[in-house]
Design an enzyme around this catalytic site. Sequence first.
Site, PDB file in Angstrom:
ATOM      1  N   LYS A   1       0.845  -1.202   0.000  1.00 39.96           N
ATOM      2  CA  LYS A   1       0.000   0.000   0.000  1.00 39.96           C
ATOM      3  C   LYS A   1       0.881   1.254   0.000  1.00 39.96           C
ATOM      4  CE  LYS A   1      -3.184  -0.089   3.024  1.00 39.96           C
ATOM      5  NZ  LYS A   1      -4.135   0.009   4.124  1.00 39.96           N
TER       6      LYS A   1
ATOM      7  N   SER B   1      -0.578  10.830   5.601  1.00 41.32           N
ATOM      8  CA  SER B   1       0.374  10.758   6.709  1.00 41.32           C
ATOM      9  C   SER B   1       1.784  11.084   6.213  1.00 41.32           C
ATOM     10  CB  SER B   1       0.387   9.358   7.320  1.00 41.32           C
ATOM     11  OG  SER B   1      -0.641   9.220   8.261  1.00 41.32           O
TER      12      SER B   1
ATOM     13  N   GLY C   1      -2.646   6.315  13.534  1.00 39.39           N
ATOM     14  CA  GLY C   1      -3.855   5.721  14.115  1.00 39.39           C
ATOM     15  C   GLY C   1      -4.380   4.556  13.295  1.00 39.39           C
ATOM     16  N   ASP C   2      -5.327   3.858  13.868  1.00 37.03           N
ATOM     17  CA  ASP C   2      -6.088   2.806  13.186  1.00 37.03           C
ATOM     18  C   ASP C   2      -7.322   2.598  14.076  1.00 37.03           C
ATOM     19  OD1 ASP C   2      -5.787   0.649  10.886  1.00 37.03           O
ATOM     20  OD2 ASP C   2      -6.530  -0.475  12.595  1.00 37.03           O
TER      21      ASP C   2
ATOM     22  N   LYS D   1       3.280  -2.127  11.323  1.00 37.94           N
ATOM     23  CA  LYS D   1       1.975  -2.004  11.981  1.00 37.94           C
ATOM     24  C   LYS D   1       2.150  -2.366  13.444  1.00 37.94           C
ATOM     25  CE  LYS D   1      -2.407  -1.092  11.117  1.00 37.94           C
ATOM     26  NZ  LYS D   1      -3.025  -0.186  10.134  1.00 37.94           N
TER      27      LYS D   1
HETATM   28  P1  NDP Z   1     -12.501   3.480  13.941  1.00 39.18           P
HETATM   29  O1  NDP Z   1     -12.077   2.900  15.233  1.00 39.18           O
HETATM   30  O2  NDP Z   1     -12.620   4.949  13.820  1.00 39.18           O
HETATM   31  O3  NDP Z   1     -13.899   2.846  13.474  1.00 39.18           O
HETATM   32  C1  NDP Z   1     -14.049   1.479  13.289  1.00 39.18           C
HETATM   33  C2  NDP Z   1     -15.504   1.197  12.980  1.00 39.18           C
HETATM   34  O4  NDP Z   1     -15.646  -0.186  12.619  1.00 39.18           O
HETATM   35  C3  NDP Z   1     -16.425   1.432  14.152  1.00 39.18           C
HETATM   36  O5  NDP Z   1     -17.681   1.800  13.684  1.00 39.18           O
HETATM   37  C4  NDP Z   1     -16.468   0.040  14.811  1.00 39.18           C
HETATM   38  O6  NDP Z   1     -17.623  -0.191  15.588  1.00 39.18           O
HETATM   39  C5  NDP Z   1     -16.461  -0.854  13.603  1.00 39.18           C
HETATM   40  N1  NDP Z   1     -15.826  -2.144  13.974  1.00 39.18           N
HETATM   41  C6  NDP Z   1     -14.591  -2.341  14.510  1.00 39.18           C
HETATM   42  N2  NDP Z   1     -14.362  -3.643  14.740  1.00 39.18           N
HETATM   43  C7  NDP Z   1     -15.481  -4.277  14.356  1.00 39.18           C
HETATM   44  C8  NDP Z   1     -15.865  -5.633  14.342  1.00 39.18           C
HETATM   45  N3  NDP Z   1     -15.040  -6.608  14.781  1.00 39.18           N
HETATM   46  N4  NDP Z   1     -17.088  -5.921  13.840  1.00 39.18           N
HETATM   47  C9  NDP Z   1     -17.914  -4.941  13.379  1.00 39.18           C
HETATM   48  N5  NDP Z   1     -17.595  -3.642  13.369  1.00 39.18           N
HETATM   49  C10 NDP Z   1     -16.409  -3.316  13.851  1.00 39.18           C
HETATM   50  O7  NDP Z   1     -11.475   2.892  12.851  1.00 39.18           O
HETATM   51  P2  NDP Z   1     -11.141   3.432  11.413  1.00 39.18           P
HETATM   52  O8  NDP Z   1     -12.350   4.011  10.781  1.00 39.18           O
HETATM   53  O9  NDP Z   1      -9.922   4.244  11.525  1.00 39.18           O
HETATM   54  O10 NDP Z   1     -10.720   2.083  10.669  1.00 39.18           O
HETATM   55  C11 NDP Z   1     -11.658   1.256   9.995  1.00 39.18           C
HETATM   56  C12 NDP Z   1     -10.916   0.333   9.040  1.00 39.18           C
HETATM   57  O11 NDP Z   1     -10.182   1.122   8.095  1.00 39.18           O
HETATM   58  C13 NDP Z   1      -9.893  -0.602   9.682  1.00 39.18           C
HETATM   59  O12 NDP Z   1      -9.851  -1.811   8.952  1.00 39.18           O
HETATM   60  C14 NDP Z   1      -8.576   0.137   9.484  1.00 39.18           C
HETATM   61  O13 NDP Z   1      -7.476  -0.746   9.467  1.00 39.18           O
HETATM   62  C15 NDP Z   1      -8.821   0.739   8.105  1.00 39.18           C
HETATM   63  N6  NDP Z   1      -7.975   1.879   7.787  1.00 39.18           N
HETATM   64  C16 NDP Z   1      -7.991   3.005   8.557  1.00 39.18           C
HETATM   65  C17 NDP Z   1      -7.203   4.085   8.212  1.00 39.18           C
HETATM   66  C18 NDP Z   1      -7.274   5.386   8.933  1.00 39.18           C
HETATM   67  O14 NDP Z   1      -6.663   6.347   8.463  1.00 39.18           O
HETATM   68  N7  NDP Z   1      -7.997   5.495  10.044  1.00 39.18           N
HETATM   69  C19 NDP Z   1      -6.275   4.019   7.082  1.00 39.18           C
HETATM   70  C20 NDP Z   1      -6.403   2.823   6.279  1.00 39.18           C
HETATM   71  C21 NDP Z   1      -7.195   1.793   6.670  1.00 39.18           C
HETATM   72  P3  NDP Z   1     -17.517  -0.159  17.194  1.00 39.18           P
HETATM   73  O15 NDP Z   1     -17.384   1.283  17.549  1.00 39.18           O
HETATM   74  O16 NDP Z   1     -18.789  -0.774  17.637  1.00 39.18           O
HETATM   75  O17 NDP Z   1     -16.314  -0.982  17.563  1.00 39.18           O
END
Ligand code: NDP
Length: 450
Positions: free
Chosen positions: A118, A382, A169-170, A130
């Site tokens: 990526k 980033s 973050g993640d 990571k």
């Molecule tokens: P957040 O913590 O902001 O949000 C995650 C969301 O997904 C929440 O709504 C959460 O619900 C839901 N979620 C998490 N785990 C589960 C699960 N096991 N089953 C169902 N729903 C789930 O994270 P991000 O938005 O930052 O990240 C989301 C995805 O995007 C991840 O896969 C991350 O690796 C990827 N990503 C993020 C980046 C970033 O810049 N933030 C960059 C590239 C990829 P709940 O609150 O109920 O847990």
Amino acid sequence: MEAKARAYVNDILKRVKEVNNGEIEFIDAVTEVLNSLVPVFEKHPEFIDAALLERIVEPDRQIIFRVPWMNDNGEVKVNRGFRVQFNNAIGPYKGGLRFHPSVNLSIIKFLGFEQIFKNSLTGLPIGGGKGGSDFDPKGKTNNEIMRFCQSFMAELNMHIGPNIDVPAGDIGVGAREIGYLYGYYKKLRNASEQGVLTGKGLTFGGSLARTEATGYGLVYFTDEMLKDNNISFKGKKVVISGSGNVAIYAAQKAIELGAKVIALSDSNGYIYDETGINLGAIKEIKEVNRGRIKDYLNYVPSAKYEEGCREIWKIKCDVALPCATQGEINSESAKILVNNGVKAVAEGANMPSTLEAIDIFQNNNVLFAPAKASNAGGVACSALEMSQNSLRLSWTFKEVDEKLKNIMKEIYNNAKNSAKQFGNPGNIVMGANIAGFMKVAEAMMYQGII
Ligand code: NDP
């Protein structure tokens, strides 16, 4: 040559399965990437001689550590911390930190492995890594979060630096956590090295548009893919899973481009609003109140709420953007989406579709954008934050957003052209894997056997 290349890839896959026994997510990620690299090894037998795959599937190092912290009741808790530094052939290790109870070595390794390609695809000089912890931030007070972050950084600081490894973050790690982590790094090292972490607050080295970058980037990428197939976002029904950072800003950009976002979810269930989601309400619930998605019914009583994470894919839509977590679209969900006439699926989360689900999309002519290409906007931004920190200046939102848009367009074209060049036009999964791999492979070839 084809047989030799296939045999080489099969051999490495067999070994990966043996030595990483039980690490399902990591094995799946490696399988997906390696299978699409067979045509590369047909053209480049010198890569086989240099044992490139043997080296690339083994992280440079994996750090696992104890994170002790005290909760507000004075009880001592212990979590496990991870940082996997996978590959720094093209730049310092770069990749987020995830705080979620499901975190284990397999998940961190799969995320780190994906991150190599990526980051390469962004065209910027960043390697892959990571990290994270099985700590659950849900229900914790600010003070507990701060104490956990400080304990986590007490160990992590020894392994990172602006030119070594730059976390971000993640899931479960947003601006608040990055603030606490950066504050403690500065305290421990007595060094104002802003470039050591990205996703920082705007008053201490953060970049405008970083918050929006992954979601916006996902929609920019999807828009390119749709336009290339004479489809527009305008008037399309979009279903987005999750309601975190990626989901919220993907929804915002999709709405801006004229789409109607009709559903969002969290780990408990999903909301469906056929009139189009009120994003202001979602932001208040998730970004201000840290509440649950079902609270949306307090804002829009006519909306529907249903329990269950995967149920969201039953909703008929034109575009599906999985933005929650890995494995959330299995073959069953994929079949439902296809039967309901979905035109495009673009991954915002990392590896949200299982390998079987991807096959179903590709065999049914659904446009499919893999995470390592379509969600690269976050890490690209980033890297732009690192550049601004080095230059000691800040670009405007518009400047960063323009750069982001161009990067996403470039990634799409690059993946599309690589797929064509290696004999599988239209296969963006294969194209992204090859384009990401080639740059890292060439850098590794120049740098000797290390
Ligand atoms: P957040 O913590 O902001 O949000 C995650 C969301 O997904 C929440 O709504 C959460 O619900 C839901 N979620 C998490 N785990 C589960 C699960 N096991 N089953 C169902 N729903 C789930 O994270 P991000 O938005 O930052 O990240 C989301 C995805 O995007 C991840 O896969 C991350 O690796 C990827 N990503 C993020 C980046 C970033 O810049 N933030 C960059 C590239 C990829 P709940 O609150 O109920 O847990």
